[in-house]
Design an enzyme around this catalytic site. Sequence first.
Site, PDB file in Angstrom:
ATOM      1  N   ARG A   1      49.830  52.809  35.026  1.00  0.00           N
ATOM      2  CA  ARG A   1      49.402  52.073  36.213  1.00  0.00           C
ATOM      3  C   ARG A   1      50.178  50.767  36.297  1.00  0.00           C
ATOM      4  O   ARG A   1      50.388  50.091  35.281  1.00  0.00           O
ATOM      5  CB  ARG A   1      47.898  51.793  36.131  1.00  0.00           C
ATOM      6  CG  ARG A   1      47.321  51.296  37.425  1.00  0.00           C
ATOM      7  CD  ARG A   1      45.846  50.941  37.297  1.00  0.00           C
ATOM      8  NE  ARG A   1      45.671  49.593  36.792  1.00  0.00           N
ATOM      9  CZ  ARG A   1      44.548  48.899  36.910  1.00  0.00           C
ATOM     10  NH1 ARG A   1      43.488  49.437  37.489  1.00  0.00           N
ATOM     11  NH2 ARG A   1      44.451  47.681  36.417  1.00  0.00           N
TER      12      ARG A   1
ATOM     13  N   TYR B   1      43.878  40.607  40.584  1.00  0.00           N
ATOM     14  CA  TYR B   1      43.238  41.707  39.866  1.00  0.00           C
ATOM     15  C   TYR B   1      44.286  42.556  39.125  1.00  0.00           C
ATOM     16  O   TYR B   1      45.335  42.887  39.673  1.00  0.00           O
ATOM     17  CB  TYR B   1      42.483  42.641  40.838  1.00  0.00           C
ATOM     18  CG  TYR B   1      42.204  43.957  40.161  1.00  0.00           C
ATOM     19  CD1 TYR B   1      41.163  44.069  39.265  1.00  0.00           C
ATOM     20  CD2 TYR B   1      43.061  45.042  40.324  1.00  0.00           C
ATOM     21  CE1 TYR B   1      40.959  45.233  38.559  1.00  0.00           C
ATOM     22  CE2 TYR B   1      42.866  46.220  39.624  1.00  0.00           C
ATOM     23  CZ  TYR B   1      41.809  46.303  38.743  1.00  0.00           C
ATOM     24  OH  TYR B   1      41.619  47.449  38.018  1.00  0.00           O
TER      25      TYR B   1
ATOM     26  N   ASP C   1      46.320  50.444  41.777  1.00  0.00           N
ATOM     27  CA  ASP C   1      44.938  50.211  42.213  1.00  0.00           C
ATOM     28  C   ASP C   1      44.922  49.094  43.251  1.00  0.00           C
ATOM     29  O   ASP C   1      45.239  47.946  42.945  1.00  0.00           O
ATOM     30  CB  ASP C   1      44.094  49.813  40.989  1.00  0.00           C
ATOM     31  CG  ASP C   1      42.597  49.795  41.286  1.00  0.00           C
ATOM     32  OD1 ASP C   1      42.218  49.820  42.467  1.00  0.00           O
ATOM     33  OD2 ASP C   1      41.818  49.744  40.304  1.00  0.00           O
TER      34      ASP C   1
ATOM     35  N   HIS D   1      42.210  48.069  44.685  1.00  0.00           N
ATOM     36  CA  HIS D   1      40.945  47.375  44.431  1.00  0.00           C
ATOM     37  C   HIS D   1      40.237  46.944  45.715  1.00  0.00           C
ATOM     38  O   HIS D   1      39.817  45.788  45.848  1.00  0.00           O
ATOM     39  CB  HIS D   1      41.152  46.198  43.470  1.00  0.00           C
ATOM     40  CG  HIS D   1      40.134  46.203  42.366  1.00  0.00           C
ATOM     41  ND1 HIS D   1      39.071  45.356  42.340  1.00  0.00           N
ATOM     42  CD2 HIS D   1      40.019  46.983  41.268  1.00  0.00           C
ATOM     43  CE1 HIS D   1      38.335  45.610  41.263  1.00  0.00           C
ATOM     44  NE2 HIS D   1      38.885  46.601  40.599  1.00  0.00           N
TER      45      HIS D   1
ATOM     46  N   GLU E   1      44.950  53.975  44.473  1.00  0.00           N
ATOM     47  CA  GLU E   1      43.500  53.974  44.242  1.00  0.00           C
ATOM     48  C   GLU E   1      42.790  52.898  45.066  1.00  0.00           C
ATOM     49  O   GLU E   1      43.331  51.797  45.248  1.00  0.00           O
ATOM     50  CB  GLU E   1      43.275  53.713  42.744  1.00  0.00           C
ATOM     51  CG  GLU E   1      41.821  53.539  42.370  1.00  0.00           C
ATOM     52  CD  GLU E   1      41.667  53.032  40.937  1.00  0.00           C
ATOM     53  OE1 GLU E   1      42.647  53.076  40.156  1.00  0.00           O
ATOM     54  OE2 GLU E   1      40.567  52.576  40.600  1.00  0.00           O
TER      55      GLU E   1
ATOM     56  N   GLU F   1      35.197  54.863  41.936  1.00  0.00           N
ATOM     57  CA  GLU F   1      34.643  54.279  40.706  1.00  0.00           C
ATOM     58  C   GLU F   1      33.330  53.549  40.951  1.00  0.00           C
ATOM     59  O   GLU F   1      32.536  53.398  40.026  1.00  0.00           O
ATOM     60  CB  GLU F   1      35.664  53.356  40.023  1.00  0.00           C
ATOM     61  CG  GLU F   1      35.929  52.081  40.793  1.00  0.00           C
ATOM     62  CD  GLU F   1      37.009  51.215  40.162  1.00  0.00           C
ATOM     63  OE1 GLU F   1      38.000  51.773  39.676  1.00  0.00           O
ATOM     64  OE2 GLU F   1      36.837  49.993  40.157  1.00  0.00           O
TER      65      GLU F   1
ATOM     66  N   ARG G   1      37.131  59.343  41.234  1.00  0.00           N
ATOM     67  CA  ARG G   1      37.274  58.301  40.218  1.00  0.00           C
ATOM     68  C   ARG G   1      35.975  57.952  39.490  1.00  0.00           C
ATOM     69  O   ARG G   1      35.942  56.979  38.727  1.00  0.00           O
ATOM     70  CB  ARG G   1      37.804  57.032  40.911  1.00  0.00           C
ATOM     71  CG  ARG G   1      39.243  57.106  41.284  1.00  0.00           C
ATOM     72  CD  ARG G   1      40.136  56.932  40.067  1.00  0.00           C
ATOM     73  NE  ARG G   1      40.123  55.569  39.576  1.00  0.00           N
ATOM     74  CZ  ARG G   1      40.098  55.226  38.300  1.00  0.00           C
ATOM     75  NH1 ARG G   1      40.041  56.155  37.365  1.00  0.00           N
ATOM     76  NH2 ARG G   1      40.123  53.957  37.936  1.00  0.00           N
TER      77      ARG G   1
ATOM     78  N   GLU H   1      41.814  57.645  32.920  1.00  0.00           N
ATOM     79  CA  GLU H   1      42.172  56.234  32.700  1.00  0.00           C
ATOM     80  C   GLU H   1      41.805  55.839  31.266  1.00  0.00           C
ATOM     81  O   GLU H   1      40.744  56.202  30.767  1.00  0.00           O
ATOM     82  CB  GLU H   1      41.389  55.358  33.688  1.00  0.00           C
ATOM     83  CG  GLU H   1      41.703  53.876  33.551  1.00  0.00           C
ATOM     84  CD  GLU H   1      40.947  53.032  34.580  1.00  0.00           C
ATOM     85  OE1 GLU H   1      39.914  53.497  35.095  1.00  0.00           O
ATOM     86  OE2 GLU H   1      41.413  51.909  34.854  1.00  0.00           O
TER      87      GLU H   1
ATOM     88  N   TRP I   1      36.717  42.029  46.173  1.00  0.00           N
ATOM     89  CA  TRP I   1      37.500  41.752  44.962  1.00  0.00           C
ATOM     90  C   TRP I   1      38.034  43.030  44.362  1.00  0.00           C
ATOM     91  O   TRP I   1      37.555  44.054  44.276  1.00  0.00           O
ATOM     92  CB  TRP I   1      36.660  41.020  43.908  1.00  0.00           C
ATOM     93  CG  TRP I   1      37.506  40.695  42.708  1.00  0.00           C
ATOM     94  CD1 TRP I   1      38.446  39.708  42.599  1.00  0.00           C
ATOM     95  CD2 TRP I   1      37.519  41.393  41.441  1.00  0.00           C
ATOM     96  NE1 TRP I   1      39.033  39.724  41.363  1.00  0.00           N
ATOM     97  CE2 TRP I   1      38.511  40.758  40.625  1.00  0.00           C
ATOM     98  CE3 TRP I   1      36.837  42.493  40.930  1.00  0.00           C
ATOM     99  CZ2 TRP I   1      38.799  41.183  39.330  1.00  0.00           C
ATOM    100  CZ3 TRP I   1      37.110  42.914  39.659  1.00  0.00           C
ATOM    101  CH2 TRP I   1      38.091  42.260  38.856  1.00  0.00           C
TER     102      TRP I   1
HETATM  103  C1  GCO Z   1      39.790  50.365  37.234  1.00  0.00           C
HETATM  104  C2  GCO Z   1      38.744  49.493  37.830  1.00  0.00           C
HETATM  105  C3  GCO Z   1      38.208  48.434  36.932  1.00  0.00           C
HETATM  106  C4  GCO Z   1      37.074  47.656  37.629  1.00  0.00           C
HETATM  107  C5  GCO Z   1      35.983  47.353  36.662  1.00  0.00           C
HETATM  108  C6  GCO Z   1      34.854  46.555  37.274  1.00  0.00           C
HETATM  109  O1  GCO Z   1      40.430  51.041  38.006  1.00  0.00           O
HETATM  110  O2  GCO Z   1      39.905  50.390  36.021  1.00  0.00           O
HETATM  111  O3  GCO Z   1      39.126  49.017  39.088  1.00  0.00           O
HETATM  112  O4  GCO Z   1      39.271  47.643  36.536  1.00  0.00           O
HETATM  113  O5  GCO Z   1      37.560  46.475  38.177  1.00  0.00           O
HETATM  114  O6  GCO Z   1      35.508  48.535  36.139  1.00  0.00           O
HETATM  115  O7  GCO Z   1      33.834  46.409  36.353  1.00  0.00           O
HETATM  116 MG    MG Z   2      39.948  50.805  39.986  1.00  0.00          MG
END
Ligand code: GCO
Ligand code: MG
Length: 415
Positions: free
Chosen positions: A147, A159, A223, A225, A249, A275, A296, A352, A415
């Site tokens: 990644r 992030y 990602d 995010h 992602e 996720e 995810r 991951e 975020w």
């Molecule tokens: C990822 C996720 C994490 C989240 C985290 C929040 O793809 O690994 O985005 O980095 O930010 O799990 O608690």
């Molecule tokens: Mg993520």
Amino acid sequence: MRIKSAEVIVTSPGRNFVTLRITTEDGLVGLGDATLNGRELAVRSYLEDHVLPLIADGDASRIEDTWQYLYRGAYWRRGPVTMAAISAVDTALWDIKAKAAGIPLYQLLGGASRTGALAYGHASGRDVPELLDSVRAHLEAGFRAIRIQTGIPGLDSVYGVATSSAGGGERYDYEPARRATAGSDRPLPTVETWDTRAYLRHLPTVFEAVRAEFGPELPLLHDGHHRMTPIEAARLGKALEPYDLFWLEDATPGEDQAALRLIRQHTTTPLAIGEVFNSVYDYTTLLHERLIDYVRSAVTHAGGVTGMKKLLDLAGVYGIKSGMHGPTDISPVGMAAALHLDLAVHNFGIQEYMKHSERTLEVFRTSYWFKDGLLHPSDTPGLGVDLDTEAAARFPYQPAYLPVNRLRDGTVHDW
Ligand code: GCO
Ligand code: MG
């Protein structure tokens, strides 16, 4: 096989984890991960106050029935707190059943469909040269899928970009949920500043540099995010097509399933999301309309092994694959549960993998292993993870939060 006792263990060996430990009358111990980053104590209360009294003295062998009882019996369904609690009970019961049978969990789930689970690691850098070094270090460590996250010119903190080093040149600590600063009795989330236009301009140049350095073969992921609007995400997906991503992602906030339609109409970059989801119902539009390529969710948040298996089976009907969440806020117990599913299900895509800190691994004794890009859950009966309760007690809970984002004018952003 009656449940004799159950306890919730909250420990903070580097970061906070919530673990459920169930013991049966014949002495078998099962573990389940219930960690909800930044909201840990809500799950502890849900378990201690509302779930453990219901399962006390219950039959540990009735996994599906217990799942349905906790899910339907609560009347109030779904939601991250409820589902993390159900996940922990479910995973602990699967751990117990596999231990009772004397076999690793993946054997109960149908046996191995592959020799190991392709894992992706997290390369990051504050700028492109630092990122290229990080990719090189991951390749040397054996990763075969990586990644890519970078700093953005003009933004202080982004992030996915590591800010501290784990030693040995491996920078991994990119998003510790931040603890209260010394002298403060009130932890507050740190605030980061975000600028989507700067991000959209910069990211394709980063992938161009990575492909120029490492060639076309290496699977690369990214990602977003949750930060883009659908049309911004569509534009990014198109701009990244020449760099052949494994996936993009969380391009948009996950709760808006229809947003993925618009992205899909504009780009062939594969998409992954989920996720923050906790139920198969969060995915129905995405699966039925084939708007994504990878799901995810984590065992920890999607209703345990039972919930995740139901989701993956439905995804498989549409040819959609797994890409289970595995950052360090999924505990080693949650990670082990994912690995057993990864090995067993047919529609596995990728896993991951962020290595936990040495301190975390003092508390959670794991047996899973990583070699030549693949993770394996090991053949230890059950999940293959033990919890050292004395070590756990040395690391008491510490309030901590993930950061929040604001735009340059102060508006709150995802975020
Ligand atoms: C990822 C996720 C994490 C989240 C985290 C929040 O793809 O690994 O985005 O980095 O930010 O799990 O608690
Ligand atoms: Mg993520």
